[in-house]
Design an enzyme around this catalytic site. Structure first.
Site, PDB file in Angstrom:
ATOM      1  NE  ARG A 180      22.240  -1.799  15.810  1.00  0.00           N
ATOM      2  CZ  ARG A 180      20.774  -1.876  16.282  1.00  0.00           C
ATOM      3  NH1 ARG A 180      20.438  -3.077  16.141  1.00  0.00           N
ATOM      4  NH2 ARG A 180      20.169  -0.780  16.528  1.00  0.00           N
TER       5      ARG A 180
ATOM      6  NE  ARG B 152      10.431   2.222  20.683  1.00  0.00           N
ATOM      7  CZ  ARG B 152      11.633   2.094  19.631  1.00  0.00           C
ATOM      8  NH1 ARG B 152      11.229   1.191  18.380  1.00  0.00           N
ATOM      9  NH2 ARG B 152      12.658   2.476  19.895  1.00  0.00           N
TER      10      ARG B 152
HETATM   11  P1  AP5 Z   1      17.255  -2.359  18.633  1.00  0.00           P
HETATM   12  O1  AP5 Z   1      16.132  -2.859  19.500  1.00  0.00           O
HETATM   13  O2  AP5 Z   1      17.393  -2.981  17.163  1.00  0.00           O
HETATM   14  O3  AP5 Z   1      16.994  -0.752  18.225  1.00  0.00           O
HETATM   15  P2  AP5 Z   1      16.884   0.175  16.929  1.00  0.00           P
HETATM   16  O4  AP5 Z   1      17.694  -0.184  15.946  1.00  0.00           O
HETATM   17  O5  AP5 Z   1      17.587   1.384  17.296  1.00  0.00           O
HETATM   18  O6  AP5 Z   1      15.546   0.137  16.281  1.00  0.00           O
HETATM   19  P3  AP5 Z   1      14.097   0.488  17.258  1.00  0.00           P
HETATM   20  O7  AP5 Z   1      13.891  -0.771  17.732  1.00  0.00           O
HETATM   21  O8  AP5 Z   1      14.496   1.641  18.000  1.00  0.00           O
HETATM   22  O9  AP5 Z   1      13.100   0.935  16.202  1.00  0.00           O
HETATM   23  P4  AP5 Z   1      12.380  -0.054  15.150  1.00  0.00           P
HETATM   24  O10 AP5 Z   1      13.262   0.390  13.712  1.00  0.00           O
HETATM   25  O11 AP5 Z   1      12.449  -1.561  15.564  1.00  0.00           O
HETATM   26  O12 AP5 Z   1      11.106   0.722  14.998  1.00  0.00           O
HETATM   27  P5  AP5 Z   1      10.011   0.352  15.663  1.00  0.00           P
HETATM   28  O13 AP5 Z   1       9.026  -0.643  14.585  1.00  0.00           O
HETATM   29  O14 AP5 Z   1       9.589   0.048  17.143  1.00  0.00           O
HETATM   30  O15 AP5 Z   1      18.581  -2.054  19.237  1.00  0.00           O
HETATM   31  C1  AP5 Z   1      18.638  -1.604  20.618  1.00  0.00           C
HETATM   32  C2  AP5 Z   1      20.021  -1.701  21.157  1.00  0.00           C
HETATM   33  O16 AP5 Z   1      20.366  -3.032  21.309  1.00  0.00           O
HETATM   34  C3  AP5 Z   1      21.221  -1.008  20.260  1.00  0.00           C
HETATM   35  O17 AP5 Z   1      21.344   0.253  20.392  1.00  0.00           O
HETATM   36  C4  AP5 Z   1      22.506  -1.966  20.705  1.00  0.00           C
HETATM   37  O18 AP5 Z   1      22.967  -1.429  21.850  1.00  0.00           O
HETATM   38  C5  AP5 Z   1      21.998  -3.301  20.868  1.00  0.00           C
HETATM   39  N1  AP5 Z   1      21.829  -4.084  19.451  1.00  0.00           N
HETATM   40  C6  AP5 Z   1      20.859  -4.648  18.959  1.00  0.00           C
HETATM   41  N2  AP5 Z   1      21.279  -5.259  17.561  1.00  0.00           N
HETATM   42  C7  AP5 Z   1      22.808  -5.091  17.938  1.00  0.00           C
HETATM   43  C8  AP5 Z   1      23.687  -5.607  16.884  1.00  0.00           C
HETATM   44  N3  AP5 Z   1      23.336  -6.279  15.713  1.00  0.00           N
HETATM   45  N4  AP5 Z   1      25.058  -5.324  17.122  1.00  0.00           N
HETATM   46  C9  AP5 Z   1      25.496  -4.611  18.300  1.00  0.00           C
HETATM   47  N5  AP5 Z   1      24.323  -4.153  19.148  1.00  0.00           N
HETATM   48  C10 AP5 Z   1      23.042  -4.476  18.816  1.00  0.00           C
HETATM   49  O19 AP5 Z   1       8.947   1.745  15.309  1.00  0.00           O
HETATM   50  C11 AP5 Z   1       9.319   3.005  16.170  1.00  0.00           C
HETATM   51  C12 AP5 Z   1       8.015   3.647  16.648  1.00  0.00           C
HETATM   52  O20 AP5 Z   1       7.511   4.188  15.339  1.00  0.00           O
HETATM   53  C13 AP5 Z   1       6.885   2.875  17.196  1.00  0.00           C
HETATM   54  O21 AP5 Z   1       6.367   3.642  18.056  1.00  0.00           O
HETATM   55  C14 AP5 Z   1       5.927   2.484  15.941  1.00  0.00           C
HETATM   56  O22 AP5 Z   1       4.484   2.384  16.360  1.00  0.00           O
HETATM   57  C15 AP5 Z   1       6.134   3.906  14.998  1.00  0.00           C
HETATM   58  N6  AP5 Z   1       5.945   3.475  13.652  1.00  0.00           N
HETATM   59  C16 AP5 Z   1       6.494   2.456  13.025  1.00  0.00           C
HETATM   60  N7  AP5 Z   1       6.334   2.530  11.646  1.00  0.00           N
HETATM   61  C17 AP5 Z   1       5.439   3.887  11.628  1.00  0.00           C
HETATM   62  C18 AP5 Z   1       5.218   4.353  10.220  1.00  0.00           C
HETATM   63  N8  AP5 Z   1       5.293   3.698   9.239  1.00  0.00           N
HETATM   64  N9  AP5 Z   1       4.505   5.635  10.565  1.00  0.00           N
HETATM   65  C19 AP5 Z   1       4.385   6.242  11.924  1.00  0.00           C
HETATM   66  N10 AP5 Z   1       5.142   5.483  12.806  1.00  0.00           N
HETATM   67  C20 AP5 Z   1       5.603   4.446  12.952  1.00  0.00           C
HETATM   68 MG    MG Z   2      13.021  -2.401  17.161  1.00  0.00          MG
END
Ligand code: AP5
Ligand code: MG
Length: 218
Positions: free
Chosen positions: A90, A128
């Site tokens: 990131r 979600r």
């Molecule tokens: P992290 O958990 O990685 O969160 P994010 O990057 O914000 O991503 P999300 O998990 O929110 O979304 P996702 O892309 O995984 O989507 P999902 O599949 O769940 O990080 C959280 C925190 O941890 C950061 O803010 C930071 O504090 C820390 N952190 C983590 N990694 C770090 C790093 N490397 N360095 C520093 N800090 C770090 O899907 C989302 C929703 O959409 C679900 O409800 C799903 O059902 C729906 N959905 C999925 N696909 C579709 C589709 N094709 N069409 C419609 N809906 C869909």
């Molecule tokens: Mg995720």
């Protein structure tokens, strides 16, 4: 040469959803730094308290700590034939570390950018819901559970809503992403390792594109 599949994209684009499919169908371990730190945050230590606060605020955990955790996790036996990184790297420092790690492990990096307009991400994140037992990811708009509040596979377990999945926190998370992570797309593009995928489609259509990249011999 086995691969390190890097799933990239803004909060809520579907990285976790796709990583889970890859893990299930390709037996590649999903390494989600977000999930790992959410687990760590449950402990009763000063570090856990700090991680919980940073995650809830939508900011990034320090490079130092994230790098240590990823280094330790990817050394395990199950990563020998490749693995999926979900939410890492990131920052530039994390990307540099991953280059060294890939060389050390004799693996090739393939970066997959799941592209979804920011305007759609509020609904995806605020809608979600997650099963705390199996990690299944639901969405009250696009993938609702059979019953409103419980997992289809674990009917005794109430689904959870992440502390950082509020409309207010999404704004901070998107700004953090734009500033610190988006520049990495250019970095992987410049070295011809970036694959752009339209993430506005059905999850299975997205998965089919990702699978081609994973299966490609090179
Ligand atoms: P992290 O958990 O990685 O969160 P994010 O990057 O914000 O991503 P999300 O998990 O929110 O979304 P996702 O892309 O995984 O989507 P999902 O599949 O769940 O990080 C959280 C925190 O941890 C950061 O803010 C930071 O504090 C820390 N952190 C983590 N990694 C770090 C790093 N490397 N360095 C520093 N800090 C770090 O899907 C989302 C929703 O959409 C679900 O409800 C799903 O059902 C729906 N959905 C999925 N696909 C579709 C589709 N094709 N069409 C419609 N809906 C869909
Ligand atoms: Mg995720």
């Amino acid at each position: 040469m086995s691969k390190i599949i890097v799933l990239m994209g803004a909060p809520g684009v579907g990285k976790g959803t796709q990583a889970r499919l890859l893990q299930e169908r390709h037996k590649l371990p999903q390494i989600s730094t977000g999930d790992m730190f959410r687990e760590l945050a449950k402990e009763k230590t000063a570090l856990a308290e700090e991680v919980r606060a940073v995650q809830a605020a939508g900011k990034l955990i320090s490079d130092d700590l994230v790098i240590r955790v990823v280094h330790e996790r990817t050394r395990r036996k199950d990563c020998k034939h490749g693995y999926i990184l979900d939410g890492f790297p990131r920052t530039t420092a994390q990307a540099v570390m991953l280059e060294h790690l890939a060389i050390e492990q004799g693996k090739k990096i393939e970066a997959i950018f799941v592209d979804v307009p920011f305007a759609e991400l509020e609904k995806r994140t605020t809608g979600r819901r997650i099963c705390p037992v199996c990690g299944e990811i639901y969405n009250i708009y696009s993938k609702p559970p059979k019953s409103d509040t419980v997992c289809d596979l674990h009917p005794d377990v109430k689904l959870t809503h992440r502390a950082d999945d509020t409309a207010e926190k999404i704004k901070v998370r998107l700004a953090t992403y734009e500033e610190q992570t988006q520049p990495l797309l250019d970095y992987y593009e410049a070295s011809h390792r970036l694959h752009r995928i339209d993430g506005t489609r059905d999850p299975e259509a997205i998965y089919a594109d990702i699978e081609k990249i994973v299966n490609r011999k090179s």
